[in-house]
Design an enzyme around this catalytic site. Sequence first.
Site, PDB file in Angstrom:
ATOM      1  N   THR A 127       0.818  -1.213   0.000  1.00 40.20           N
ATOM      2  CA  THR A 127       0.000   0.000   0.000  1.00 40.20           C
ATOM      3  C   THR A 127       0.854   1.267   0.000  1.00 40.20           C
ATOM      4  O   THR A 127       2.002   1.249   0.482  1.00 40.20           O
ATOM      5  CB  THR A 127      -0.900  -0.003   1.266  1.00 40.20           C
ATOM      6  OG1 THR A 127      -1.461   1.294   1.450  1.00 40.20           O
ATOM      7  CG2 THR A 127      -0.120  -0.336   2.526  1.00 40.20           C
ATOM      8  N   ASP A 128       0.279   2.360  -0.497  1.00 47.14           N
ATOM      9  CA  ASP A 128       0.964   3.664  -0.441  1.00 47.14           C
ATOM     10  C   ASP A 128       1.172   4.120   1.002  1.00 47.14           C
ATOM     11  O   ASP A 128       2.030   4.965   1.275  1.00 47.14           O
ATOM     12  CB  ASP A 128       0.179   4.735  -1.223  1.00 47.14           C
ATOM     13  CG  ASP A 128      -1.241   4.962  -0.734  1.00 47.14           C
ATOM     14  OD1 ASP A 128      -1.718   4.217   0.150  1.00 47.14           O
ATOM     15  OD2 ASP A 128      -1.893   5.904  -1.242  1.00 47.14           O
ATOM     16  N   GLU A 129       0.388   3.539   1.932  1.00 40.19           N
ATOM     17  CA  GLU A 129       0.439   4.035   3.318  1.00 40.19           C
ATOM     18  C   GLU A 129       1.776   3.741   3.987  1.00 40.19           C
ATOM     19  O   GLU A 129       2.103   4.346   5.011  1.00 40.19           O
ATOM     20  CB  GLU A 129      -0.733   3.462   4.120  1.00 40.19           C
ATOM     21  CG  GLU A 129      -2.050   3.838   3.468  1.00 40.19           C
ATOM     22  CD  GLU A 129      -3.280   3.581   4.315  1.00 40.19           C
ATOM     23  OE1 GLU A 129      -3.168   3.575   5.547  1.00 40.19           O
ATOM     24  OE2 GLU A 129      -4.358   3.398   3.724  1.00 40.19           O
ATOM     25  N   TYR A 152      -1.615  -0.390  11.092  1.00 39.48           N
ATOM     26  CA  TYR A 152      -1.819  -1.060   9.798  1.00 39.48           C
ATOM     27  C   TYR A 152      -0.633  -0.831   8.871  1.00 39.48           C
ATOM     28  O   TYR A 152      -0.020  -1.777   8.366  1.00 39.48           O
ATOM     29  CB  TYR A 152      -3.108  -0.554   9.136  1.00 39.48           C
ATOM     30  CG  TYR A 152      -3.190  -0.871   7.649  1.00 39.48           C
ATOM     31  CD1 TYR A 152      -3.301  -2.184   7.200  1.00 39.48           C
ATOM     32  CD2 TYR A 152      -3.142   0.146   6.683  1.00 39.48           C
ATOM     33  CE1 TYR A 152      -3.356  -2.482   5.833  1.00 39.48           C
ATOM     34  CE2 TYR A 152      -3.205  -0.135   5.324  1.00 39.48           C
ATOM     35  CZ  TYR A 152      -3.309  -1.456   4.910  1.00 39.48           C
ATOM     36  OH  TYR A 152      -3.363  -1.737   3.555  1.00 39.48           O
ATOM     37  N   LYS A 156       2.311  -3.378   7.294  1.00 40.81           N
ATOM     38  CA  LYS A 156       2.526  -3.571   5.849  1.00 40.81           C
ATOM     39  C   LYS A 156       3.975  -3.244   5.477  1.00 40.81           C
ATOM     40  O   LYS A 156       4.582  -3.915   4.647  1.00 40.81           O
ATOM     41  CB  LYS A 156       1.564  -2.693   5.034  1.00 40.81           C
ATOM     42  CG  LYS A 156       0.090  -3.045   5.167  1.00 40.81           C
ATOM     43  CD  LYS A 156      -0.275  -4.414   4.617  1.00 40.81           C
ATOM     44  CE  LYS A 156      -0.217  -4.500   3.113  1.00 40.81           C
ATOM     45  NZ  LYS A 156      -0.703  -5.813   2.612  1.00 40.81           N
TER      46      LYS A 156
END
Length: 356
Positions: A127-129, A152, A156
């Site tokens: 993810t970009d997060e 989260y 990741k």
Amino acid sequence: MATRWFVTGGAGFIGANFVRGLLARRRDSHVTVYDALTYAGHEISLDGCTRTGRFALVRGDVCDADALDAALRDASPDVIVHMAAESHVDRSIHGPAPFLRTNVDGTFRVLEAVRARPGLRVAVVSTDEVYGSLGPTGRFVEGMPLAPSSPYSASKAAADLLTLAYVHTYGLDAVITRCSNNYGPYQMPEKLIPLMILSALRDQPLPVYGDGMNVRDWIFVDDHCAGIELAAERGRAGREYNFGGECEKPNLEVVETILRKLDKPRSLIRFVTDRPGHDRRYAMDIARATEELGFRPSVDFETGMERTLRWYQDNLDWCAAVEDERHRTHMRANYERRLEAGAEPSADRAAPEETR
Ligand code: NAD
Ligand code: TYD
């Protein structure tokens, strides 16, 4: 080209869209979904796949090495697309433990299973997060230092780093995909867009966190799935690929678009207490995916939104099925106090977190 696909987390939102698309477009494909069927995984999202005769669903946990090994032995895939995850930031704030378990330990188990099978390729869906939060300008580029801010995104990022370590140390044939916020059919109504659609349809309040000016880069789920497929087949081992919709929007604009399209009043919007540690802005630089993989997002926001709205209106049975007790428990924990407090936007304005 890969024909035998093994998709962890394939009964979730992106998984269901990915698997349906693959089976429909590639008549030589065979897909095994390996999924624990948590609150976010639903067999009904894969309805009709069995009829192709090229599909199998195995209920299993990615943290269970023996079960994973047995499923891989049966499926004998060319490629694994690893997307099983705990995926919701708000849930990670309420309880990080399942995120550490599935996203970190689960990815470790998948990497170990790949290490035991020379020649097997894995695409790890991230993810970009993992990059953290942007200020008003700039975009995330692969190779930037990771600076995750929620449990989260930290879980990741850990999975991404472990994957890169396996490529470096063991020569694993692994690629990493990092995508921005997806929307489309089969998304759990705990995420912004489906939650706002269903709340508006039911004339219930639409809870907007903080000042509603946090920006996300929205991509229609089919475009992300196309990117995953490209990376899985053409991506270079050890490389990360950013995907995004080149469609930055503040949350408030997304919510207002939904209300306008459903002909519902703006008075349904309720500004509520902000999410702790709320990332201010995400935006993806997709040049690498474009140049190396030929990736381009093809569905604009208007079209994607029309398709999504129509899908939810036509699939209220699916919504009722997934809004089970596990879902309702989360919704109570996350919103009851916020909505009772009825915070005003001015009192609650988020301090912009401009970490870059
Ligand atoms: P989702 O929550 O809808 O689905 C996750 C799936 O994983 C579910 O089917 C669930 O049952 C399964 N699962 C969870 N724990 C498991 C376990 N221990 N073993 C086996 N299966 C398990 O998530 P999603 O939105 O479809 O996201 C899929 C992947 O894409 C995730 O890795 C997520 O981090 C990533 N991602 C999502 C987005 C987005 O906007 N939704 C954006 C970028 C990346
Ligand atoms: P979400 O769909 O949870 O995705 P992510 O946190 O992974 O980006 O949230 C998207 C944006 O919408 C995020 O800025 C938080 C905001 N949001 C709300 O304002 N209200 C809500 O009820 C939800 C679920 C999210």
